[in-house]
Scaffold this motif. Structure first.
Motif, PDB file in Angstrom:
ATOM      1  N   ARG A 507     -37.657 -27.687  44.906  1.00  0.00           N
ATOM      2  CA  ARG A 507     -36.829 -27.334  44.323  1.00  0.00           C
ATOM      3  C   ARG A 507     -38.443 -26.478  43.691  1.00  0.00           C
ATOM      4  NH1 ARG A 507     -32.726 -29.737  40.751  1.00  0.00           N
ATOM      5  NH2 ARG A 507     -32.370 -31.649  42.704  1.00  0.00           N
ATOM      6  N   HIS A 526     -34.366 -22.408  43.205  1.00  0.00           N
ATOM      7  CA  HIS A 526     -33.169 -22.701  43.179  1.00  0.00           C
ATOM      8  C   HIS A 526     -32.065 -23.052  41.635  1.00  0.00           C
ATOM      9  CE1 HIS A 526     -31.497 -27.290  43.065  1.00  0.00           C
ATOM     10  NE2 HIS A 526     -32.262 -27.664  42.205  1.00  0.00           N
ATOM     11  N   GLU A 527     -31.927 -22.270  41.068  1.00  0.00           N
ATOM     12  CA  GLU A 527     -31.460 -21.864  39.822  1.00  0.00           C
ATOM     13  C   GLU A 527     -30.183 -20.824  40.891  1.00  0.00           C
ATOM     14  OE1 GLU A 527     -34.187 -22.630  39.599  1.00  0.00           O
ATOM     15  OE2 GLU A 527     -34.265 -24.582  38.755  1.00  0.00           O
ATOM     16  N   LYS A 531     -25.878 -20.867  42.004  1.00  0.00           N
ATOM     17  CA  LYS A 531     -25.341 -20.434  41.253  1.00  0.00           C
ATOM     18  C   LYS A 531     -24.292 -19.746  41.985  1.00  0.00           C
ATOM     19  CE  LYS A 531     -28.138 -19.664  36.677  1.00  0.00           C
ATOM     20  NZ  LYS A 531     -28.220 -18.244  36.146  1.00  0.00           N
TER      21      LYS A 531
END
Length: 550
Positions: A507, A526-527, A531
């Motif tokens: 992460r 990670h984000e 998405k």
């Protein structure tokens, strides 16, 4: 001895033997002198030969082991450990035994044969020529037999290797064998291979026995012929009794020497086959040298890594391409995580960067330098720090296991590395602290403890580039948290490549790459990757059994 016999024959039946002692003293003293000389030289050659044999074995073992250590990783992929160890032990021992027996018995036998043959010609050229007529045919038969037995001997020793390899694997992986209750199957497999070894060695023994039986028959026939011819020439006054006895003793010495050579024959065959197998590895040249090449000065070393159009397939399965036209840039000081399902080439990237293998096409660079031009030993010792999924520890103390990363390190440096790896606390809780023996492959430690010792070992050499190959995937949640904390500390100021199957460990990476069939299919944080709801999202869902964005 012939002189002694002539004196005895001269005084046979003579009651007036006043001159017997004076005439006997000269040949007797010569004979005693010969026996004393023989004893001295026997001691000398056995002592010298023992030293020579041990030195030969020592140098063979040393050269063989050093040669094996220098071989490419592909060599170890193709060879079983038991087979390699067998060449270091059994084959060297067989060669040493054969060498000592052959030189010891063979040198004595050949010397006696040559000396006694000269004596036979001096005593009676006629009898000698008649006796030697049969020798060429025996040599021809022996040569043919020898070539056949060498083939059988090589097959027998190759089978011994297979048998040893089965035992080595079973004993080395005894916990796996025990956990699957496979003791009977492993036992049956070993018995099957041992039976094949027995059959081949029995065939070898049959051939050697047949050769020696034929040799003895020829030798005994030669003695009988000597007695017959000697008796005839004695009766016709062509030879004296002492000459006949001398001829017979010389012929018997040749007989014993030939018998000794025939006995050595089996050992010579076995030794030649063993020596050939040992020197096969000693003379084997690796495709990549361990030393040689340029180094990058510390003051300009940054740690940039780049894969340029890399194509690679493992040497043991060349048709299966793992990476094809692969490109990747890892800036210095950044942490790049590479994720993906098993078999997509993640660990291959680490193996190539460590230069366990060379790429088939393309190149890998560090600070713009092709790693094939860099000194491999310098690269692995000072630049790269590898922490793998299953850390292997040596059967010595914790202190020496950590110091393996930097042999010249002081105890204080070892303790500091252990502290940085969150290992110091559990080590000091052991009764003997850093001097605790870890057992073979670290069997007495838990997975988390072994992993933290491995991290300390890697940190001790202060590498510029840190390679984490599934470093926490085999740990439980609590151990993973402790080890991950140590890894997060270790990553500071270094270029880091993290290979991970467990996504919770990646992460905090600067960039995450998703590898699929040897290609990068997604890249981002990670984000950002969650998405996209692509490969990375699917991997996350598989591990948590529900999508994050539910």
């Amino acid at each position: 001895m012939g002189g002694v016999i002539n004196v005895l024959a001269k005084f046979t039946g003579d009651t007036e033997n006043k001159e017997f002692l004076s005439q006997m003293s000269h040949p007797a003293l010569k004979l005693i002198g010969m026996y004393l000389g023989q004893s001295v030289f026997t001691f000398f050659y056995i002592f010298m030969l023992t030293n020579l044999g041990e030195k030969v074995a020592y140098h063979m073992k040393s050269d063989l082991f050093k040669s094996v250590l220098k071989q490419d990783i592909a060599f170890f992929d193709a060879q079983r450990t038991g087979e390699i160890v067998n060449r270091l032990t059994s084959d060297v021992q067989d060669f040493k035994s054969s060498f000592k027996q052959t030189i010891s018995g063979g040198l004595r036998a050949l010397t006696q044969i040559m000396g006694c043959t000269v004596s036979l010609f001096v005593i009676s050229p006629k009898m000698t020529l008649i006796t030697l007529l049969c020798i060429p045919s025996v040599i021809a038969v022996g040569t043919v037999f020898g070539s056949l037995l060498r083939v059988i001997s090589r097959k027998a020793q190759a089978q011994v290797e297979k048998t040893t390899a089965v035992a080595d694997e079973a004993i080395g992986n005894i916990r796996t064998v025990r956990s699957f209750a496979m003791e009977d199957q492993e036992g049956d497999l070993y018995v099957k291979e041992a039976e094949k070894t027995m059959v081949l060695n029995e065939a070898l023994g049959f051939g050697i026995g047949l050769f020696q039986a034929g040799t003895n028959l020829f030798i005994n026939g030669t003695v009988l012929l000597t007695l017959y011819l000697g008796g005839y020439m004695l009766s016709s006054n062509q030879l004296s009794a002492g000459d006949v006895m001398s001829f017979l003793m010389a012929a018997q010495t040749i007989q014993r020497s030939l018998a000794q050579i025939s006995l050595l024959f089996g050992g010579v065959i076995k030794g030649l086959a063993a020596g050939a197998r040992v020197f096969e590895y000693i003379n084997m040249e690796p495709s990549m040298s361990l030393k040689g090449g340029k180094t990058i000065p510390d003051d300009i070393l940054r740690g940039d890594i780049e894969f340029k159009n890399v194509t690679f397939a493992y040497p043991t399965r060349e048709k299966q391409v793992i990476l094809e036209n692969f490109n990747l840039l890892v800036p210095s000081g950044k942490t790049v995580a590479i994720v993906g399902s098993s078999g997509n080439g993640k660990s291959t990237l680490v193996a190539l960067l460590e230069r366990f293998y060379d790429v088939n096409n393309g190149l890998i660079t560090i600070d713009g330098h092709d790693i094939r031009t860099l000194d491999p030993t310098w690269l692995r010792r000072h630049i790269l720090g590898l922490i793998s999924q299953e850390p292997i520890l040596f059967g010595t103390t914790i202190l020496e296991n950590i110091r393996y990363g930097k042999p010249e390190a002081s105890d204080e440096e070892v303790i500091m590395a252990a502290q940085n790896a969150n290992a110091h606390e559990f080590i000091t809780n052991f009764p003997r602290g850093y001097h605790t023996m870890v057992g073979e492959r670290g069997a007495t430690l838990s997975g988390g403890q072994k992993q933290r010792i491995a991290i300390a070992r890697a940190l001790l050499k202060d590498p510029r580039i840190l390679l984490l190959d599934e470093a926490t995937s085999a740990l439980d949640a609590e151990s993973e948290k402790i080890v991950q904390s140590a890894l997060d500390e270790a990553r500071k100021g270094r270029t880091v490549i993290v290979i991970a199957h467990r996504l919770s460990t990646v992460r905090n990476a600067d960039v995450i790459l998703v590898l699929h069939k040897g290609n990068i299919v997604e890249m981002g944080s990670h984000e950002e990757l969650l998405k996209l709801k692509g490969y990375y999202w699917a991997l996350t869902y598989q591990q948590h059994q529900q999508p994050k964005a539910a």
